[in-house]
Enzyme design. Structure first.
Site, mmCIF file in Angstrom:
data_model
loop_
_atom_site.group_PDB
_atom_site.id
_atom_site.type_symbol
_atom_site.label_atom_id
_atom_site.label_comp_id
_atom_site.label_asym_id
_atom_site.label_seq_id
_atom_site.Cartn_x
_atom_site.Cartn_y
_atom_site.Cartn_z
ATOM 1 N N PRO A 55 0.791 -1.233 0.000
ATOM 2 C CA PRO A 55 0.000 0.000 0.000
ATOM 3 C C PRO A 55 0.822 1.282 0.000
ATOM 4 C CG PRO A 55 -0.143 -1.109 2.117
ATOM 5 C CD PRO A 55 0.515 -2.073 1.168
ATOM 6 N N ASN A 56 0.350 2.207 -0.816
ATOM 7 C CA ASN A 56 0.873 3.576 -0.946
ATOM 8 C C ASN A 56 2.191 3.656 -1.699
ATOM 9 O OD1 ASN A 56 -1.277 4.931 0.494
ATOM 10 N ND2 ASN A 56 -0.468 3.931 2.335
ATOM 11 N N ARG B 245 5.504 12.099 -3.298
ATOM 12 C CA ARG B 245 5.270 12.742 -1.997
ATOM 13 C C ARG B 245 6.309 12.272 -1.002
ATOM 14 N NH1 ARG B 245 -0.684 11.260 -2.777
ATOM 15 N NH2 ARG B 245 -1.012 12.535 -4.578
ATOM 16 N N TYR C 98 11.131 8.930 1.640
ATOM 17 C CA TYR C 98 11.165 7.780 0.729
ATOM 18 C C TYR C 98 11.950 8.024 -0.565
ATOM 19 C CZ TYR C 98 7.613 6.091 3.924
ATOM 20 O OH TYR C 98 6.944 5.697 5.050
ATOM 21 N N ASN D 203 8.044 -5.556 -0.437
ATOM 22 C CA ASN D 203 7.856 -4.408 0.453
ATOM 23 C C ASN D 203 6.369 -4.332 0.754
ATOM 24 O OD1 ASN D 203 7.626 -2.017 1.821
ATOM 25 N ND2 ASN D 203 8.943 -0.843 0.432
ATOM 26 N N ALA E 38 2.925 -0.560 5.084
ATOM 27 C CA ALA E 38 2.453 -0.566 6.473
ATOM 28 C C ALA E 38 1.867 -1.919 6.894
ATOM 29 C CB ALA E 38 1.434 0.551 6.683
ATOM 30 N N GLU F 87 12.360 -9.514 2.572
ATOM 31 C CA GLU F 87 11.601 -8.325 2.970
ATOM 32 C C GLU F 87 12.448 -7.081 2.697
ATOM 33 O OE1 GLU F 87 10.673 -8.321 7.122
ATOM 34 O OE2 GLU F 87 9.829 -6.312 7.057
ATOM 35 N N HIS G 17 12.618 -2.660 2.736
ATOM 36 C CA HIS G 17 12.083 -1.338 3.064
ATOM 37 C C HIS G 17 13.018 -0.264 2.552
ATOM 38 C CE1 HIS G 17 8.954 -3.099 5.433
ATOM 39 N NE2 HIS G 17 9.860 -3.904 5.968
ATOM 40 N N ARG H 87 12.858 4.316 13.089
ATOM 41 C CA ARG H 87 11.669 5.176 13.000
ATOM 42 C C ARG H 87 10.767 4.974 14.230
ATOM 43 N NH1 ARG H 87 9.060 5.025 7.207
ATOM 44 N NH2 ARG H 87 8.088 6.893 8.086
HETATM 45 O O1 CA2 Z 1 10.289 2.143 4.250
HETATM 46 C C1 CA2 Z 1 9.465 1.428 3.641
HETATM 47 O O2 CA2 Z 1 9.688 0.937 2.541
HETATM 48 C C2 CA2 Z 1 8.072 1.200 4.252
HETATM 49 O O3 CA2 Z 1 7.658 -0.117 3.913
HETATM 50 C C3 CA2 Z 1 7.161 2.226 3.621
HETATM 51 C C4 CA2 Z 1 5.754 2.213 4.213
HETATM 52 C C5 CA2 Z 1 5.820 2.305 5.732
HETATM 53 O O4 CA2 Z 1 4.507 2.204 6.280
HETATM 54 C C6 CA2 Z 1 6.698 1.222 6.336
HETATM 55 O O5 CA2 Z 1 6.735 1.399 7.747
HETATM 56 C C7 CA2 Z 1 8.099 1.319 5.775
HETATM 57 C C8 CA2 Z 1 4.965 3.392 3.692
HETATM 58 C C9 CA2 Z 1 4.862 3.446 2.214
HETATM 59 C C10 CA2 Z 1 4.287 4.766 1.844
HETATM 60 O O6 CA2 Z 1 4.839 5.133 0.620
HETATM 61 C C11 CA2 Z 1 4.740 6.434 0.264
HETATM 62 C C12 CA2 Z 1 5.539 6.822 -0.762
HETATM 63 C C13 CA2 Z 1 5.500 8.129 -1.164
HETATM 64 C C14 CA2 Z 1 4.655 9.023 -0.549
HETATM 65 C C15 CA2 Z 1 3.854 8.613 0.480
HETATM 66 C C16 CA2 Z 1 3.888 7.295 0.877
#
Ligand code: CA2
Length: 149
Positions: A10-11, A18, A23, A74, A77, A98, A100, A107
Site C-alpha cells: 500500500p501507498n 510525496r 522515501y 515491500n 504498512a 523483505e 524497506h 523510525r
Molecule cells: O520504508 C518502507 O519501505 C516502508 O515499507 C514504507 C511504508 C511504511 O509504512 C513502512 O513502515 C516502511 C509506507 C509506504 C508509503 O509510501 C509512500 C511513498 C510516497 C509518498 C507517500 C507514501
C-alpha cells in the site's frame, strides 16, 4: 534463469511523488525498471506488481507458487499489522526477502516489528531504492545455494 516477483504494497504507488525526504524521489516505475535491468544482469527474470489491497497482495503471493522462484516484498504498512500476509508467505513456501526503503528500526516504535520478517529469509531496510537491488542480490545468492552465477 530464475523468476522473481518484486511485490509492493500500500501507498508505494505514490513513491517519488510525496514525502521525498522519507522515501526518496525515485518513482515506483523507476524502481521496477531498475529491478528488471539488474535482474537481467544477474540471471533473474523479474515480474513486478503493486496493490493497495491486502487481499489482492495475498492472491499475488498465492499465484507466485509454481510460477516464481522467490519474492522481493515491500509490504508497506501491512508489514507491521498483517498476520494474513505472513500466513500467505508461509503457505507458498517460496523464499521471500523483505525490503524497506527507510530504516524501519530507526523510525517510530510501531514500525520496529514485522510480521513479514517471521517468514522471510531476511530483511533489507534503509537503503532507499537500492534496498531492492540488494534484496535481488541476496535472493539470487540464496536460490543458487550460495554459489556464484
Ligand atoms: O520504508 C518502507 O519501505 C516502508 O515499507 C514504507 C511504508 C511504511 O509504512 C513502512 O513502515 C516502511 C509506507 C509506504 C508509503 O509510501 C509512500 C511513498 C510516497 C509518498 C507517500 C507514501
Amino acid at each position: 534463469m530464475a523468476n522473481i516477483l518484486v511485490l509492493n504494497g500500500p501507498n508505494l504507488n505514490l513513491l517519488g511523488t510525496r514525502q521525498p525526504e522519507v522515501y526518496g524521489s525515485t518513482t515506483l516505475a523507476m524502481v521496477e525498471d531498475a529491478c528488471k535491468r539488474h535482474g537481467a544482469e544477474i540471471g533473474l527474470t523479474i515480474s513486478c506488481a503493486q496493490s493497495n489491497h491486502e487481499g489482492a497482495l495475498i492472491d499475488l503471493i498465492h499465484d507466485a507458487r509454481g510460477t516464481q522462484d522467490g519474492i522481493v516484498f515491500n509490504a508497506g504498512a501491512y508489514t507491521h499489522t498483517s498476520i494474513a500476509l505472513m500466513d500467505a508467505i508461509a503457505s507458498v513456501e517460496l523464499p521471500v526477502v523483505e525490503v524497506h526503503l527507510s530504516n524501519i528500526h530507526a523510525r517510530e516504535p510501531f514500525r520496529h516489528s514485522s510480521y513479514i520478517a517471521k517468514v522471510a529469509i531476511g530483511q533489507i531496510s534503509g537503503f532507499g531504492a537500492d534496498s531492492y537491488r540488494l534484496a535481488l542480490d541476496a535472493l539470487a545468492t540464496h536460490i543458487r545455494g550460495g554459489r556464484p552465477e
